[in-house]
Design a protein around this motif. Structure first.
Motif, short mmCIF file in Angstrom:
data_model
loop_
_atom_site.label_atom_id
_atom_site.label_comp_id
_atom_site.label_asym_id
_atom_site.label_seq_id
_atom_site.Cartn_x
_atom_site.Cartn_y
_atom_site.Cartn_z
N ASP A 110 -3.94 10.48 -5.19
CA ASP A 110 -4.44 9.11 -5.30
C ASP A 110 -5.04 8.60 -4.00
O ASP A 110 -5.51 7.48 -3.93
CB ASP A 110 -3.44 8.12 -5.94
CG ASP A 110 -2.09 8.05 -5.28
OD1 ASP A 110 -1.59 9.10 -4.85
OD2 ASP A 110 -1.53 6.95 -5.21
N ALA A 111 -5.05 9.43 -2.98
CA ALA A 111 -5.78 9.11 -1.75
C ALA A 111 -6.23 10.44 -1.16
O ALA A 111 -5.77 10.87 -0.11
CB ALA A 111 -4.90 8.33 -0.78
N ALA A 112 -7.11 11.11 -1.90
CA ALA A 112 -7.49 12.48 -1.57
C ALA A 112 -8.55 12.50 -0.48
O ALA A 112 -9.71 12.17 -0.72
CB ALA A 112 -8.01 13.19 -2.82
N ASN A 113 -8.15 12.87 0.73
CA ASN A 113 -9.05 12.73 1.87
C ASN A 113 -9.49 14.04 2.52
O ASN A 113 -10.36 14.03 3.38
CB ASN A 113 -8.40 11.85 2.94
CG ASN A 113 -8.27 10.41 2.48
OD1 ASN A 113 -8.98 9.97 1.57
ND2 ASN A 113 -7.37 9.66 3.07
N ILE A 118 -2.79 0.31 -18.68
CA ILE A 118 -2.26 0.66 -17.36
C ILE A 118 -0.74 0.54 -17.35
O ILE A 118 -0.04 1.36 -16.78
CB ILE A 118 -2.90 -0.22 -16.26
CG1 ILE A 118 -4.40 0.06 -16.19
CG2 ILE A 118 -2.26 0.06 -14.91
CD1 ILE A 118 -5.11 -0.73 -15.12
N HIS A 145 -8.71 13.94 -8.28
CA HIS A 145 -8.87 12.49 -8.07
C HIS A 145 -8.20 11.80 -9.23
O HIS A 145 -8.63 11.94 -10.39
CB HIS A 145 -10.37 12.16 -8.00
CG HIS A 145 -10.65 10.69 -8.04
ND1 HIS A 145 -10.10 9.81 -7.14
CD2 HIS A 145 -11.42 9.95 -8.87
CE1 HIS A 145 -10.53 8.58 -7.43
NE2 HIS A 145 -11.31 8.64 -8.47
N LEU A 146 -7.13 11.08 -8.93
CA LEU A 146 -6.46 10.28 -9.95
C LEU A 146 -7.19 8.95 -10.02
O LEU A 146 -7.41 8.31 -8.99
CB LEU A 146 -5.00 10.06 -9.56
CG LEU A 146 -4.11 9.38 -10.59
CD1 LEU A 146 -3.73 10.37 -11.70
CD2 LEU A 146 -2.86 8.82 -9.94
N PRO A 185 -7.97 5.09 -10.23
CA PRO A 185 -7.16 4.01 -9.67
C PRO A 185 -6.20 3.41 -10.70
O PRO A 185 -6.60 3.11 -11.82
CB PRO A 185 -8.20 2.98 -9.23
CG PRO A 185 -9.44 3.76 -8.97
CD PRO A 185 -9.40 4.89 -9.96
N GLY A 186 -4.96 3.26 -10.30
CA GLY A 186 -3.98 2.58 -11.14
C GLY A 186 -3.24 3.47 -12.13
O GLY A 186 -2.35 3.00 -12.81
N GLN A 187 -3.61 4.75 -12.20
CA GLN A 187 -2.94 5.62 -13.17
C GLN A 187 -1.58 6.09 -12.65
O GLN A 187 -1.30 6.02 -11.46
CB GLN A 187 -3.82 6.82 -13.49
CG GLN A 187 -5.11 6.45 -14.19
CD GLN A 187 -4.86 5.81 -15.55
OE1 GLN A 187 -3.84 6.04 -16.17
NE2 GLN A 187 -5.80 4.97 -15.99
N GLU A 188 -0.78 6.58 -13.57
CA GLU A 188 0.54 7.06 -13.19
C GLU A 188 0.43 8.41 -12.49
O GLU A 188 -0.18 9.34 -13.01
CB GLU A 188 1.43 7.20 -14.44
CG GLU A 188 2.84 7.64 -14.07
CD GLU A 188 3.73 7.88 -15.28
OE1 GLU A 188 3.26 7.67 -16.41
OE2 GLU A 188 4.88 8.27 -15.06
N ASN A 189 1.02 8.49 -11.30
CA ASN A 189 1.03 9.77 -10.60
C ASN A 189 2.38 10.43 -10.83
O ASN A 189 3.30 10.31 -10.06
CB ASN A 189 0.78 9.56 -9.10
CG ASN A 189 0.55 10.89 -8.39
OD1 ASN A 189 0.75 11.95 -8.97
ND2 ASN A 189 0.13 10.82 -7.15
N CYS A 203 7.85 11.48 -6.99
CA CYS A 203 7.32 12.52 -7.87
C CYS A 203 6.25 13.41 -7.26
O CYS A 203 6.38 14.63 -7.26
CB CYS A 203 6.74 11.86 -9.11
SG CYS A 203 7.55 12.36 -10.59
N ALA A 260 -2.82 4.52 -4.73
CA ALA A 260 -3.54 3.67 -5.68
C ALA A 260 -3.10 4.00 -7.09
O ALA A 260 -3.88 3.93 -8.02
CB ALA A 260 -5.04 3.88 -5.52
N VAL A 318 -0.08 -0.83 -8.86
CA VAL A 318 -0.41 -1.74 -9.95
C VAL A 318 0.77 -2.65 -10.23
O VAL A 318 0.61 -3.87 -10.38
CB VAL A 318 -0.76 -0.95 -11.24
CG1 VAL A 318 -1.07 -1.92 -12.38
CG2 VAL A 318 -1.92 -0.02 -11.01
N ASP A 366 -9.93 5.15 0.57
CA ASP A 366 -8.71 4.72 -0.13
C ASP A 366 -8.74 3.22 -0.41
O ASP A 366 -8.16 2.76 -1.39
CB ASP A 366 -7.48 5.11 0.70
CG ASP A 366 -7.43 6.63 0.96
OD1 ASP A 366 -8.19 7.36 0.31
OD2 ASP A 366 -6.64 7.06 1.82
#
Lengths: 304, 292
Positions: free
Chosen positions: A43-46, A101, A142-143, A145-149, A183, B181, B186, B208
């Protein structure tokens, strides 16, 4: 094949910059053409930003299901809203609607609906990709935004990386991990041979390092610690080293605060390639040698 | 009014900004502070609350009454997470997989399922010397799901102030969000009035930041940006903010002195009092914007 995962607990301690530097250094030595990279911070793939690889393949990732209410069948009884423990169903303008969401995908509402007016739909929550970087193949994701990780996407990235490493007899999978201890971190640690925890000498860094170390130990993965920005607060660095010593954790070195790391990020390069003589690069080169020693002979104590 | 401090990228200064904002706000308003980073909660290290209350929280997992169970398998059929299985004359529950949704409980034709709390973390709460009502969620090591803890944390109500206590000022809630994120971010933003986004002017910070801006927009929340460590990196964050209609509300420069103070656990406004008016202005700007 060995798997090295880079973690931290606290975010922003330099995991990705360390991973990129290690990828560069590995490509120079005995691991040249035998490493493979995986970015497990979905969720923050850099890692992609600093390696600027060429994308080879991207495919959608289905992360689970969400409930959908059929407005033509709905009798607006509200049973669905009352059973939902995730506050995902609400009445709006006389109709019941699902917030995708908030929906956990449990389907409790599906079974409670007396009119059988709710069904589950598969949802695309991100994408999973493979790219060719200058230091080796990169598996990343890339997840949205806002999805469950839930760790499923991390597991898939790692599984794809592992498979390619086996197919091509690559010796080392370098995994850039996510922050925290939940997780995605557990998914990133799973199956690793060694974890390197990058921390910083701040009260927050120390606090979160302890929790990250407990997590790594909980899953039986040996851990090393390195201290980034070590000279910003030398007392903190001493505390971390003392803490590690007392707990039998190998603190294998320090990286000084160095603006070259930010400049390298802007330039889209590993700091060790961008400015090989920068203080951070010299420290990272020494660190990498110690990490390699530990990877090759897990019981060896590197000469610090 | 509820203000969330979020960032996307970790380590950009969320806690630095959230704790300083709380300290400045507490001079005039009634402040409640929620540390929502249940995996790595750090705000207490700066605000030093006396945490005198601790409540275990978690999810409700099923327990099957073996005498009433007929092994019909309906529970396993309705469970979407493979957390309950019937094997021969035994119904097995896997707590680690359970999401606590209650579906098996409701669907058991024999009413043989009851629920009990499986502890996944704790809510610590108390007060700071400045009178800030403080609570943090702390997820237990080895646990996977932070969101249920976060939900409980948001429900936390502080003990009423002692009789005769000054009740003037506005009621403000400040939530320190986790990085990333995904879901927990959320959940932190849900029900808030404003999102303050702390970023650093680097490609990682920008990438990000865009992810959390997407969440704030999806939830229809107004947002503003704090650029921390201003001076490192490049100008891409400012350019993005300009084209995305995101106001830059504060810039905190990259200064070794600031980094050292924060490393040692001092709130920014305490270590560098020159930032107090800056944070006062920031707070009034947010409040005025939300009330407008």
């Amino acid at each position: 094949m060995k798997q090295l995962v880079i973690l931290s607990g606290k975010g922003g301690t330099g995991k990705t910059s360390v991973t990129a530097a290690f990828a560069h250094l590995a490509s120079q030595g005995p691991f040249a053409d035998r490493i493979l990279l995986a970015d497990a911070d979905v969720d923050a793939a850099n890692l992609e930003l600093v390696l600027q690889p060429r994308r080879l393949d991207t495919r959608p990732f289905s992360g689970g299901q969400v409930a959908v209410i059929d407005a033509d069948i709905c009798m607006t009884c509200g049973d669905c809203e009352s059973v939902c423990r995730f506050d995902a169903i609400a009445e709006m303008d006389g109709r019941f609607v699902v917030d995708p969401i908030a929906c956990d995908g449990c389907a409790a509402c599906v079974y409670q609906c007396p009119a059988e007016g709710i069904h589950m739909e598969e949802q695309t929550v991100g994408e999973v990709a493979v790219s060719e970087s200058r230091y080796g193949p990169l598996h990343h994701a890339h997840l949205y935004p806002g999805q469950e990780n839930s760790g499923k996407l991390v597991t898939q990235v790692k599984e794809r990386a592992r498979q390619q490493a086996l197919d091509e007899s690559r010796q080392l999978v370098l995994v850039d991990g996510p922050p925290g201890i939940g997780c995605p971190v557990i998914a990133a640690v799973s199956g690793a041979d060694l974890a390197l925890l990058v921390t910083e000498p701040t009260v927050s860094g120390i606090h979160d390092l302890r929790r990250a170390l407990q997590t790594v130990q909980h899953f039986g993965v040996p851990a090393l610690v390195c201290i980034n920005k070590a000279d910003v607060y030398p007392k903190g660095a001493q505390d971390i080293e003392a803490d590690c010593l007392a707990n039998g954790i190998n603190a294998i070195g320090q990286i000084p605060f160095d603006l070259s790391i930010a400049s390298a990020m802007v330039a889209g390069e590993a700091v060790t390639a961008y400015r090989p003589d920068a203080p951070a690069s010299l420290a990272l080169t020494a660190l990498w040698e110690r990490v390699v020693t530990c990877l090759i002979a897990p019981d060896a104590t590197p000469d610090t | 009014m509820r203000i969330v401090v979020a960032s996307g990228k970790g380590g950009t200064g969320k806690t630095t900004v959230a704790t300083s904002l709380a300290r400045v706000a507490a001079e005039r308003d009634r402040v409640r502070f929620l540390d929502c980073d249940v995996e790595a909660p750090n705000a207490a290290l700066f605000l030093h609350p006396v945490l005198d209350s601790h409540r275990e929280v978690g999810i409700r997992v099923p327990r099957v009454d073996a005498d009433a169970c007929t092994y019909c398998g309906r529970c396993a059929e309705v469970c979407q997470f493979n957390a309950i299985a019937v094997v021969g004359q035994k119904t097995l529950v896997f707590d680690d997989l359970c999401h606590g949704c209650g579906s098996c409980t409701w669907n058991c034709p024999e009413q043989a399922i009851s629920e009990q709390l499986a502890v996944t973390g704790v809510i610590d709460s108390g007060q700071t010397a400045e009178g800030i009502a403080f609570a943090q969620g702390v997820m237990n090591v080895g646990q996977t799901m932070g969101v249920p803890i976060l939900r409980e944390l948001k429900q936390w109500t502080a003990a009423p102030p002692p009789v005769g206590h000054d009740l003037r000022g506005r009621a403000l809630e400040i939530r320190d969000a986790p990085p990333g994120a995904s879901c927990p971010v959320v959940e932190t933003m849900r029900g808030a009035d404003f999102v303050l986004l702390v970023t650093e002017p680097t490609p990682f910070g920008l990438h990000d930041l865009k992810q959390v801006v997407a969440i704030a927009r999806e939830l229809g929340l107004p947002a503003g940006v704090v650029i921390n460590r201003d001076g490192i990196g490049d100008d891409a964050v400012a350019a993005y903010c300009a084209e995305s209609d995101l106001p830059i509300l504060l810039r905190i420069p990259m200064e070794r002195r600031i980094a050292e103070a924060i490393a040692s656990g001092q709130p920014l406004v305490e270590a560098e009092p020159r930032y107090r008016p800056e944070f006062q202005t920031l707070l009034e700007h947010i409040v005025a914007g939300v009330n407008a």
